[in-house]
Design a protein around this motif. Structure first.
Motif, PDB file in Angstrom:
ATOM      1  N   ARG A  40       0.650  -1.059   0.237  1.00  0.00           N
ATOM      2  CA  ARG A  40       0.078   0.040  -0.317  1.00  0.00           C
ATOM      3  C   ARG A  40       0.316   1.088   0.216  1.00  0.00           C
ATOM      4  N   GLN A  41       0.445   2.352  -0.527  1.00  0.00           N
ATOM      5  CA  GLN A  41       1.109   3.421  -0.499  1.00  0.00           C
ATOM      6  C   GLN A  41       0.377   4.723   0.060  1.00  0.00           C
ATOM      7  N   GLY A  42      -0.460   3.679   1.546  1.00  0.00           N
ATOM      8  CA  GLY A  42      -1.291   4.610   2.164  1.00  0.00           C
ATOM      9  C   GLY A  42      -1.795   3.893   3.054  1.00  0.00           C
ATOM     10  N   LEU A  56      -9.478   5.362  -8.586  1.00  0.00           N
ATOM     11  CA  LEU A  56      -8.387   6.382  -8.899  1.00  0.00           C
ATOM     12  C   LEU A  56      -6.945   6.541  -7.754  1.00  0.00           C
ATOM     13  N   GLY A  57      -6.291   6.848  -8.150  1.00  0.00           N
ATOM     14  CA  GLY A  57      -5.071   7.423  -7.687  1.00  0.00           C
ATOM     15  C   GLY A  57      -4.883   5.927  -6.664  1.00  0.00           C
ATOM     16  N   CYS A  58      -4.289   4.507  -7.723  1.00  0.00           N
ATOM     17  CA  CYS A  58      -4.299   3.471  -7.466  1.00  0.00           C
ATOM     18  C   CYS A  58      -2.907   2.993  -6.979  1.00  0.00           C
ATOM     19  N   LEU A 117      -6.160   3.685 -11.874  1.00  0.00           N
ATOM     20  CA  LEU A 117      -4.807   5.074 -12.146  1.00  0.00           C
ATOM     21  C   LEU A 117      -4.384   5.683 -11.822  1.00  0.00           C
ATOM     22  N   ASP A 118      -3.346   6.381 -12.000  1.00  0.00           N
ATOM     23  CA  ASP A 118      -2.810   6.583 -11.084  1.00  0.00           C
ATOM     24  C   ASP A 118      -1.278   6.871 -12.113  1.00  0.00           C
ATOM     25  N   MET A 119      -1.141   8.759 -11.609  1.00  0.00           N
ATOM     26  CA  MET A 119      -0.541   9.622 -12.093  1.00  0.00           C
ATOM     27  C   MET A 119       1.223   9.036 -12.442  1.00  0.00           C
ATOM     28  N   PHE A 120       1.753   8.067 -11.446  1.00  0.00           N
ATOM     29  CA  PHE A 120       3.348   7.654 -11.525  1.00  0.00           C
ATOM     30  C   PHE A 120       3.099   6.423 -13.290  1.00  0.00           C
ATOM     31  N   SER A 121       3.673   6.419 -13.376  1.00  0.00           N
ATOM     32  CA  SER A 121       3.751   4.927 -14.640  1.00  0.00           C
ATOM     33  C   SER A 121       4.963   4.102 -13.800  1.00  0.00           C
ATOM     34  N   SER A 134      -4.753  11.233 -15.358  1.00  0.00           N
ATOM     35  CA  SER A 134      -5.015  12.923 -13.013  1.00  0.00           C
ATOM     36  C   SER A 134      -6.220  12.271 -13.249  1.00  0.00           C
ATOM     37  N   MET A 135      -6.159  12.667 -11.831  1.00  0.00           N
ATOM     38  CA  MET A 135      -8.150  12.127 -11.437  1.00  0.00           C
ATOM     39  C   MET A 135      -8.684  13.407 -11.585  1.00  0.00           C
ATOM     40  N   GLU A 136      -8.126  14.622 -11.807  1.00  0.00           N
ATOM     41  CA  GLU A 136      -8.825  15.302 -12.161  1.00  0.00           C
ATOM     42  C   GLU A 136      -9.383  15.914 -13.789  1.00  0.00           C
ATOM     43  N   SER A 189     -11.611   4.305  -4.592  1.00  0.00           N
ATOM     44  CA  SER A 189     -10.492   5.942  -3.972  1.00  0.00           C
ATOM     45  C   SER A 189      -9.856   5.498  -2.605  1.00  0.00           C
ATOM     46  N   GLU A 190      -8.083   5.186  -2.919  1.00  0.00           N
ATOM     47  CA  GLU A 190      -8.006   5.406  -1.078  1.00  0.00           C
ATOM     48  C   GLU A 190      -6.881   6.154  -1.239  1.00  0.00           C
ATOM     49  N   GLY A 191      -6.943   7.614  -0.509  1.00  0.00           N
ATOM     50  CA  GLY A 191      -6.027   7.977  -0.026  1.00  0.00           C
ATOM     51  C   GLY A 191      -5.597   8.557  -1.072  1.00  0.00           C
ATOM     52  N   ALA A 192      -6.432   9.116  -1.535  1.00  0.00           N
ATOM     53  CA  ALA A 192      -6.127   9.771  -3.476  1.00  0.00           C
ATOM     54  C   ALA A 192      -6.877  11.101  -3.120  1.00  0.00           C
TER      55      ALA A 192
HETATM   56  N1  SAM Z   1      -4.437   3.759  -3.634  1.00  0.00           N
HETATM   57  C1  SAM Z   1      -3.474   3.502  -3.164  1.00  0.00           C
HETATM   58  C2  SAM Z   1      -3.439   3.426  -1.777  1.00  0.00           C
HETATM   59  O1  SAM Z   1      -4.780   3.125  -0.552  1.00  0.00           O
HETATM   60  O2  SAM Z   1      -1.846   2.568  -0.991  1.00  0.00           O
HETATM   61  C3  SAM Z   1      -2.640   5.163  -3.469  1.00  0.00           C
HETATM   62  C4  SAM Z   1      -2.841   5.943  -2.343  1.00  0.00           C
HETATM   63  S1  SAM Z   1      -1.275   6.921  -1.792  1.00  0.00           S
HETATM   64  C5  SAM Z   1      -1.440   8.280  -0.208  1.00  0.00           C
HETATM   65  C6  SAM Z   1      -1.951   8.442  -3.169  1.00  0.00           C
HETATM   66  C7  SAM Z   1      -1.766   8.236  -4.826  1.00  0.00           C
HETATM   67  O3  SAM Z   1      -2.741   9.117  -5.555  1.00  0.00           O
HETATM   68  C8  SAM Z   1      -0.583   7.935  -5.183  1.00  0.00           C
HETATM   69  O4  SAM Z   1      -0.626   6.761  -5.848  1.00  0.00           O
HETATM   70  C9  SAM Z   1      -0.290   9.125  -6.131  1.00  0.00           C
HETATM   71  O5  SAM Z   1       0.628   9.571  -7.643  1.00  0.00           O
HETATM   72  C10 SAM Z   1      -1.603   9.366  -6.477  1.00  0.00           C
HETATM   73  N2  SAM Z   1      -1.755  10.220  -6.851  1.00  0.00           N
HETATM   74  C11 SAM Z   1      -1.674  11.812  -6.626  1.00  0.00           C
HETATM   75  N3  SAM Z   1      -2.832  12.964  -7.200  1.00  0.00           N
HETATM   76  C12 SAM Z   1      -2.651  11.961  -8.299  1.00  0.00           C
HETATM   77  C13 SAM Z   1      -3.931  12.769  -9.805  1.00  0.00           C
HETATM   78  N4  SAM Z   1      -4.075  14.540  -9.677  1.00  0.00           N
HETATM   79  N5  SAM Z   1      -3.597  12.129 -10.167  1.00  0.00           N
HETATM   80  C14 SAM Z   1      -3.728  10.798 -10.674  1.00  0.00           C
HETATM   81  N6  SAM Z   1      -3.272  10.507  -9.361  1.00  0.00           N
HETATM   82  C15 SAM Z   1      -2.788  10.578  -8.461  1.00  0.00           C
END
Ligand code: SAM
Length: 256
Positions: free
Chosen positions: A24-26, A52-54, A74-78, A103-105, A119-122
């Motif tokens: 997990r990243q959060g 979203l923000g996976c 979907l996430d911003m980081f490849s 982008s989530m936006e 969407s968790e933590g994003a």
């Molecule tokens: N959902 C995962 C989890 O719970 O382990 C990751 C949570 S991490 C705290 C937040 C994630 O949101 C990161 O992977 C980050 O790259 C992504 N993120 C942040 N802003 C974003 C954006 N505007 N568009 C897409 N992804 C985004």
């Protein structure tokens, strides 16, 4: 690795290297995922789901275990998306789970095409209200949203905590205010629950600290690395002192 090779390390490089190997990243847990899924009406093999923000997709692959539809993470980081797709292939879930960079936006989906947005933590990265408003149009009528967002758990808001989250670009609201926001954005409120502390400590801070300690050895003496480690140590300490006042809360809503 010598100083020459490490001096261009950025905070983002370190953030990615710290988190790429973590489940997990959060904060979160499989139990919380199961609890949130319990509030959704049964989905089927035709259901279309977006996470979203996976991140690297720990919860995306867990969702695939419980839900039979197709899931786009979907996430911003490849780097995170590559990891999700690699793990989906390994688990033979790549026929139903696909990671995409985005982008989530500015979601790349058709309007009213999704049965569930997870969407968790994003969402706090773009704002709870802004995220819920933008995402609403991509859900079908009767579709669900399930998101976690850092929230105040008490009316008392310690300044030091407020400053930390503001500096991180997130504005915390109370659970009741977030429920009102959800309703104003066009969702019927279904349920909310706070994540247990273990979701932060055992499931996130502890594995993250282990990863950071390894990187501190790998990039010994690198100032950016030390600064990153210090910021993370501060976040962990803040949570251990003030966890009664704030936490991640799961919010579940339905498009009416
Ligand atoms: N959902 C995962 C989890 O719970 O382990 C990751 C949570 S991490 C705290 C937040 C994630 O949101 C990161 O992977 C980050 O790259 C992504 N993120 C942040 N802003 C974003 C954006 N505007 N568009 C897409 N992804 C985004």
């Amino acid at each position: 690795m010598g100083e020459l090779e490490t001096k261009h390390l950025s905070m983002v490089d370190i953030l990615l290297e710290t988190h790429i190997g973590l489940e997990r990243q959060g904060p979160g847990s499989s139990e919380a995922v199961e609890q949130a899924l319990g509030f959704l009406k049964p989905l089927n093999q035709f259901s279309k789901i977006a996470d979203l923000g996976c991140g690297t997709g720990g919860q995306t692959l867990l969702l695939a275990k419980y839900l039979s539809g197709t899931i786009i993470g979907l996430d911003m980081f490849s780097d995170f998306i590559d990891k999700l797709n690699e793990n989906a292939r390994k688990m033979k879930l790549d026929n139903r789970v696909t990671g995409i960079i985005g982008s989530m936006e500015k979601l790349p989906f058709q309007t009213k095409s999704l049965d569930l947005i997870w969407s968790e933590g994003a969402i706090d990265n773009i704002g709870f209200k802004e995220g819920l408003s933008h995402w609403h149009g991509f859900l079908k009528k009767g579709g669900f949203i399930a998101v976690t967002c850092p929230s105040w758990l008490t009316e008392e808001r310690p300044n030091v905590v407020e400053r930390f989250w503001n500096d991180a670009g997130s504005q915390l609201e109370t659970i009741s205010d977030n429920i009102k926001i959800m309703q104003k954005c066009g969702y019927q409120f279904v349920a909310s629950f706070a994540l247990p502390q273990k979701c932060w400590t055992e499931n996130y801070f502890i594995p993250r600290e282990k990863a950071i300690n390894k990187l501190l050895e790998k990039y010994a003496g690198n100032k950016i690395m030390m600064e990153y480690a210090e910021q993370n140590r501060y976040e962990t300490e803040l949570y251990s002192k003030y966890s009664q006042h704030y936490g991640y809360v799961f919010y579940i809503g339905k498009v009416i």
